[in-house]
Design an enzyme around this catalytic site. Structure first.
Site, PDB file in Angstrom:
ATOM      1  N   ARG A   1       2.646  -4.634  -6.014  1.00  0.00           N
ATOM      2  CA  ARG A   1       2.009  -4.426  -7.327  1.00  0.00           C
ATOM      3  C   ARG A   1       2.696  -3.274  -8.036  1.00  0.00           C
ATOM      4  O   ARG A   1       3.907  -3.171  -8.015  1.00  0.00           O
ATOM      5  CB  ARG A   1       0.518  -4.136  -7.127  1.00  0.00           C
ATOM      6  CG  ARG A   1      -0.294  -5.336  -6.651  1.00  0.00           C
ATOM      7  CD  ARG A   1      -1.625  -4.871  -6.166  1.00  0.00           C
ATOM      8  NE  ARG A   1      -1.421  -3.789  -5.208  1.00  0.00           N
ATOM      9  CZ  ARG A   1      -2.365  -3.246  -4.466  1.00  0.00           C
ATOM     10  NH1 ARG A   1      -3.575  -3.634  -4.600  1.00  0.00           N
ATOM     11  NH2 ARG A   1      -2.091  -2.293  -3.600  1.00  0.00           N
TER      12      ARG A   1
ATOM     13  N   HIS B   1      -4.378 -11.501  -3.770  1.00  0.00           N
ATOM     14  CA  HIS B   1      -3.923 -12.054  -2.483  1.00  0.00           C
ATOM     15  C   HIS B   1      -3.732 -13.574  -2.596  1.00  0.00           C
ATOM     16  O   HIS B   1      -2.746 -14.117  -2.113  1.00  0.00           O
ATOM     17  CB  HIS B   1      -4.969 -11.812  -1.380  1.00  0.00           C
ATOM     18  CG  HIS B   1      -5.165 -10.377  -0.979  1.00  0.00           C
ATOM     19  ND1 HIS B   1      -6.397  -9.765  -0.988  1.00  0.00           N
ATOM     20  CD2 HIS B   1      -4.291  -9.438  -0.538  1.00  0.00           C
ATOM     21  CE1 HIS B   1      -6.281  -8.517  -0.561  1.00  0.00           C
ATOM     22  NE2 HIS B   1      -5.006  -8.282  -0.292  1.00  0.00           N
TER      23      HIS B   1
ATOM     24  N   SER C   1      -8.193  -4.273  -3.415  1.00  0.00           N
ATOM     25  CA  SER C   1      -9.496  -4.411  -2.753  1.00  0.00           C
ATOM     26  C   SER C   1     -10.288  -3.117  -2.928  1.00  0.00           C
ATOM     27  O   SER C   1     -11.496  -3.136  -3.165  1.00  0.00           O
ATOM     28  CB  SER C   1      -9.309  -4.691  -1.258  1.00  0.00           C
ATOM     29  OG  SER C   1      -8.623  -5.896  -1.065  1.00  0.00           O
TER      30      SER C   1
ATOM     31  N   LYS D   1     -10.431   2.226  11.590  1.00  0.00           N
ATOM     32  CA  LYS D   1     -10.872   2.165  10.194  1.00  0.00           C
ATOM     33  C   LYS D   1     -12.211   1.450  10.154  1.00  0.00           C
ATOM     34  O   LYS D   1     -12.406   0.462  10.858  1.00  0.00           O
ATOM     35  CB  LYS D   1      -9.876   1.340   9.376  1.00  0.00           C
ATOM     36  CG  LYS D   1      -8.845   2.153   8.624  1.00  0.00           C
ATOM     37  CD  LYS D   1      -8.318   1.269   7.507  1.00  0.00           C
ATOM     38  CE  LYS D   1      -6.991   1.668   6.947  1.00  0.00           C
ATOM     39  NZ  LYS D   1      -6.423   0.599   6.133  1.00  0.00           N
TER      40      LYS D   1
HETATM   41  O1  PNS Z   1      -3.648  -4.546   3.421  1.00  0.00           O
HETATM   42  P1  PNS Z   1      -3.014  -3.325   4.000  1.00  0.00           P
HETATM   43  O2  PNS Z   1      -4.075  -2.363   4.493  1.00  0.00           O
HETATM   44  O3  PNS Z   1      -2.049  -2.665   3.056  1.00  0.00           O
HETATM   45  O4  PNS Z   1      -2.175  -3.833   5.275  1.00  0.00           O
HETATM   46  C1  PNS Z   1      -1.476  -2.925   6.092  1.00  0.00           C
HETATM   47  C2  PNS Z   1      -0.893  -3.612   7.336  1.00  0.00           C
HETATM   48  C3  PNS Z   1      -1.972  -4.345   8.103  1.00  0.00           C
HETATM   49  C4  PNS Z   1       0.185  -4.589   6.930  1.00  0.00           C
HETATM   50  C5  PNS Z   1      -0.262  -2.492   8.228  1.00  0.00           C
HETATM   51  O5  PNS Z   1      -1.181  -1.449   8.394  1.00  0.00           O
HETATM   52  C6  PNS Z   1       0.190  -2.976   9.609  1.00  0.00           C
HETATM   53  O6  PNS Z   1       1.078  -3.774   9.723  1.00  0.00           O
HETATM   54  N1  PNS Z   1      -0.459  -2.459  10.660  1.00  0.00           N
HETATM   55  C7  PNS Z   1      -0.165  -2.817  12.033  1.00  0.00           C
HETATM   56  C8  PNS Z   1       0.346  -1.622  12.820  1.00  0.00           C
HETATM   57  C9  PNS Z   1       1.861  -1.506  12.783  1.00  0.00           C
HETATM   58  O7  PNS Z   1       2.583  -2.429  13.093  1.00  0.00           O
HETATM   59  N2  PNS Z   1       2.365  -0.313  12.404  1.00  0.00           N
HETATM   60  C10 PNS Z   1       3.792  -0.014  12.355  1.00  0.00           C
HETATM   61  C11 PNS Z   1       4.477  -0.433  11.073  1.00  0.00           C
HETATM   62  S1  PNS Z   1       3.976   0.519   9.700  1.00  0.00           S
END
Ligand code: PNS
Length: 162
Positions: free
Chosen positions: A92, A19, A130, A43
């Site tokens: 990645r 990150h 992570s 979660k």
């Molecule tokens: O680090 P991560 O867990 O891969 O991040 C995921 C994240 C936070 C980017 C994603 O879950 C997110 O944007 N969640 C917010 C909900 C949302 O907008 N959902 C619709 C689009 S998929």
């Protein structure tokens, strides 16, 4: 000229050197970054939102171009609230691609003004995440070099290896 702000969303449970690499490289392109930690009540993360926020602030202290914030609900709504239109994510190994592609297309469907851009991760962090770092740390593995020192220490505390 108006400064260009990019949103870097994620769970950051916990923040890793992968990150950090994306953050420093993105700041070569954007004027400012908002690290947006997802606060998802569904979660159960290893680190609370507060702990994740404190760790990130600690690791990035002195970095004036970065704001650490959290959000819930739709990412695109948060992006609009922050008065910008760009989201950055790191890519990645191949397995990330499908998930990222799906998210980017969904976000685009929800708001066509919001653009998703991607930085290929540095080869050093290609296979770290992570999740896998937590697994190794939970079993007493040495994850130094993959996460900042403060995170390494916190992982040891969480898993009772201090
Ligand atoms: O680090 P991560 O867990 O891969 O991040 C995921 C994240 C936070 C980017 C994603 O879950 C997110 O944007 N969640 C917010 C909900 C949302 O907008 N959902 C619709 C689009 S998929």
């Amino acid at each position: 000229m108006k400064e260009k702000v990019v949103i870097y969303p994620g769970t950051f449970d916990p923040i890793t050197n992968g990150h950090l690499s994306i953050i420093s490289r993105a700041l070569k392109v954007f004027d400012k970054m908002v690290i947006a930690i997802l606060n998802n009540p569904q979660k159960v993360p290893l680190f609370s939102l507060k702990e994740r926020t404190v760790m990130i602030r600690d690791v990035l202290k002195g970095q004036t171009k970065v704001e650490v914030d959290s959000f819930n609900g739709l990412l695109v709504d948060y992006v609009v609230k922050k008065k910008t239109n760009v989201v950055i994510r790191g890519l990645r190994a191949l397995s990330d691609f499908e998930y990222e592609f799906q998210m980017a297309l969904m976000n685009r469907k929800l708001n066509r003004e919001v653009q998703s851009i991607f930085l290929m991760t540095d080869y050093k962090w290609f296979y770290t995440s992570s999740t896998i770092i937590k697994e190794a740390a939970s079993l007493g593995g040495d994850v130094s070099g993959l996460v900042p020192a403060v995170v390494c220490r916190k992982l040891k505390e969480k898993y009772g290896y201090v």
